[in-house]
Design an enzyme around this catalytic site. Structure first.
Site, PDB file in Angstrom:
ATOM      1  N   SER A 222       0.849  -1.192   0.000  1.00  0.00           N
ATOM      2  CA  SER A 222       0.000   0.000   0.000  1.00  0.00           C
ATOM      3  C   SER A 222       0.881   1.237   0.000  1.00  0.00           C
ATOM      4  O   SER A 222       2.043   1.183   0.443  1.00  0.00           O
ATOM      5  CB  SER A 222      -0.891   0.016   1.248  1.00  0.00           C
ATOM      6  OG  SER A 222      -1.536   1.266   1.409  1.00  0.00           O
TER       7      SER A 222
ATOM      8  N   TYR B 250      -2.141  -0.646  10.408  1.00  0.00           N
ATOM      9  CA  TYR B 250      -2.284  -0.994   8.997  1.00  0.00           C
ATOM     10  C   TYR B 250      -1.024  -0.593   8.232  1.00  0.00           C
ATOM     11  O   TYR B 250      -0.459  -1.398   7.472  1.00  0.00           O
ATOM     12  CB  TYR B 250      -3.513  -0.302   8.407  1.00  0.00           C
ATOM     13  CG  TYR B 250      -3.666  -0.527   6.918  1.00  0.00           C
ATOM     14  CD1 TYR B 250      -4.101  -1.745   6.423  1.00  0.00           C
ATOM     15  CD2 TYR B 250      -3.369   0.483   6.014  1.00  0.00           C
ATOM     16  CE1 TYR B 250      -4.242  -1.962   5.059  1.00  0.00           C
ATOM     17  CE2 TYR B 250      -3.503   0.281   4.637  1.00  0.00           C
ATOM     18  CZ  TYR B 250      -3.941  -0.942   4.171  1.00  0.00           C
ATOM     19  OH  TYR B 250      -4.072  -1.144   2.817  1.00  0.00           O
TER      20      TYR B 250
END
Length: 268
Positions: free
Chosen positions: A142, A155
Site C-alpha cells: 500500500s 495498517y
C-alpha cells in the site's frame, strides 16, 4: 515471464477489489486461476463469469495450514504454479488508543502473516520449475507502506513490513528465474473500507476520487511481464514515497496542504 494461455496463477483475496479485477484480467489472457478467499460463494460466482476453467479454493490467509493446503491443491490440479499473488488484506481505521487488540492482531495476521504464509508455501513450487519456466511473485502492499497515516498506524506498519520483506526477497531471488514485484496502491475503488466508512478520517478521499482497480491491474500485469521491482498507482504514490524518503517533514507539509490537517497534525 509472459502471462498467456497456460499461465497458472494463484490469487489470495480474489473475491473483491484488486484481487477480483486481477482475476478478470488474467483469465482474459488465458491464465488458469486459483481463486482463494475465506468464503467461496463470491468466488464461485466470479469463476462462472470467467473464460476457461478455474479453481475455487477456501483459504484463510491467517491460517498457515489453510494457505499451504490451498496452494498445494491448486498446484496439483493445475499442474504447477507460475504466478503467486499475495493480495488479501484488511483494515481497521481509527486512533491506535481506541483500537482493540483483536483488531490489531487481525490486521497483523491477515496483512503480514498472510503474506509470509502465502510466499513461504508457494515459493518452493516456483523455484522447482525455474529457470526453465520463469515464475513471479506479486505482493500487494500500500502507499501506506511508504508513508503511514494517522488512524492507520498498525495498517501502515503491516504494509511497511510487506515492503521490506519484498525488497529483500527480490534480491535473494536474483538469478533464480523467479521475479518479484511489490505493489503500492493509493486509494483504489474496492470494498476494503465498506465496514468502516462512517469512521474514515477526513484525509481519506477514496469514495469520490478513488482510481479504478482495472487501471491498477494493467500496471501490475505490465510490471510482472517486465520483472519490475514496484508499481506505484496512482502516480502521486510514487511522488509521496520519494518526498517522504527525502524528508518526512516535507512530506508532512505536502500532505497537510493537499489533504488537510488530519493527514499531518504535526509539522515539526
Amino acid at each position: 515471464m509472459q502471462i498467456q494461455t497456460g499461465t497458472r496463477a494463484f490469487i489470495t483475496g480474489a473475491s473483491r477489489g484488486i484481487g477480483r479485477a486481477l482475476a478478470v484480467d488474467l483469465a482474459g489472457r488465458g491464465a488458469t486461476l486459483g481463486l482463494a478467499a475465506r468464503s467461496t460463494d463470491e468466488l464461485e460466482a466470479l469463476a462462472a463469469t470467467l473464460p476457461g476453467e478455474h479453481h475455487v479454493l477456501r483459504c484463510d490467509v491467517a491460517d498457515e495450514a489453510s494457505v499451504r493446503e490451498a496452494i498445494a491443491a491448486f498446484a496439483a490440479a493445475a499442474g504447477g504454479l507460475d504466478l503467486l499473488v499475495a493480495n488479501a488484506g484488511l483494515t481497521h481505521y481509527g486512533p491506535f488508543r481506541d483500537q482493540t487488540m483483536d483488531q490489531l492482531r487481525q490486521m497483523t495476521d491477515v496483512n503480514w502473516y498472510g503474506t509470509l504464509f502465502t510466499v513461504h508455501a508457494g515459493l518452493p513450487l516456483l523455484l522447482a520449475q525455474a529457470p526453465a519456466r520463469p515464475g513471479h511473485i506479486v505482493i500487494v502492499s500500500s502507499g501506506a507502506g511508504l508513508r503511514s497515516f494517522p488512524s492507520a498506524a498498525v495498517y501502515g506498519a503491516t504494509k511497511a513490513a510487506q515492503r521490506m520483506f519484498g525488497e529483500a526477497l527480490r534480491h535473494e531471488l536474483g538469478g533464480t528465474g523467479v521475479g518479484l514485484t511489490v505493489v503500492y496502491p493509493g486509494e483504489i475503488k474496492s470494498s476494503l473500507h465498506d465496514h468502516e466508512k462512517a469512521r474514515m478520517p477526513a484525509w481519506y478521499h477514496g469514495d469520490e476520487k478513488a482510481a479504478p482497480a482495472e487501471a491498477l491491474v494493467e500496471k501490475i500485469v505490465a510490471a510482472v511481464e517486465a520483472d519490475d521491482r514496484a508499481v506505484h498507482f496512482p502516480p502521486f504514490v510514487r511522488l509521496l514515497g520519494a518526498v517522504h524518503g527525502l524528508s518526512p517533514k516535507l512530506a508532512d507539509r505536502l500532505l497537510h496542504r493537499l489533504r488537510g490537517a488530519s493527514a499531518a497534525p504535526r509539522l515539526d
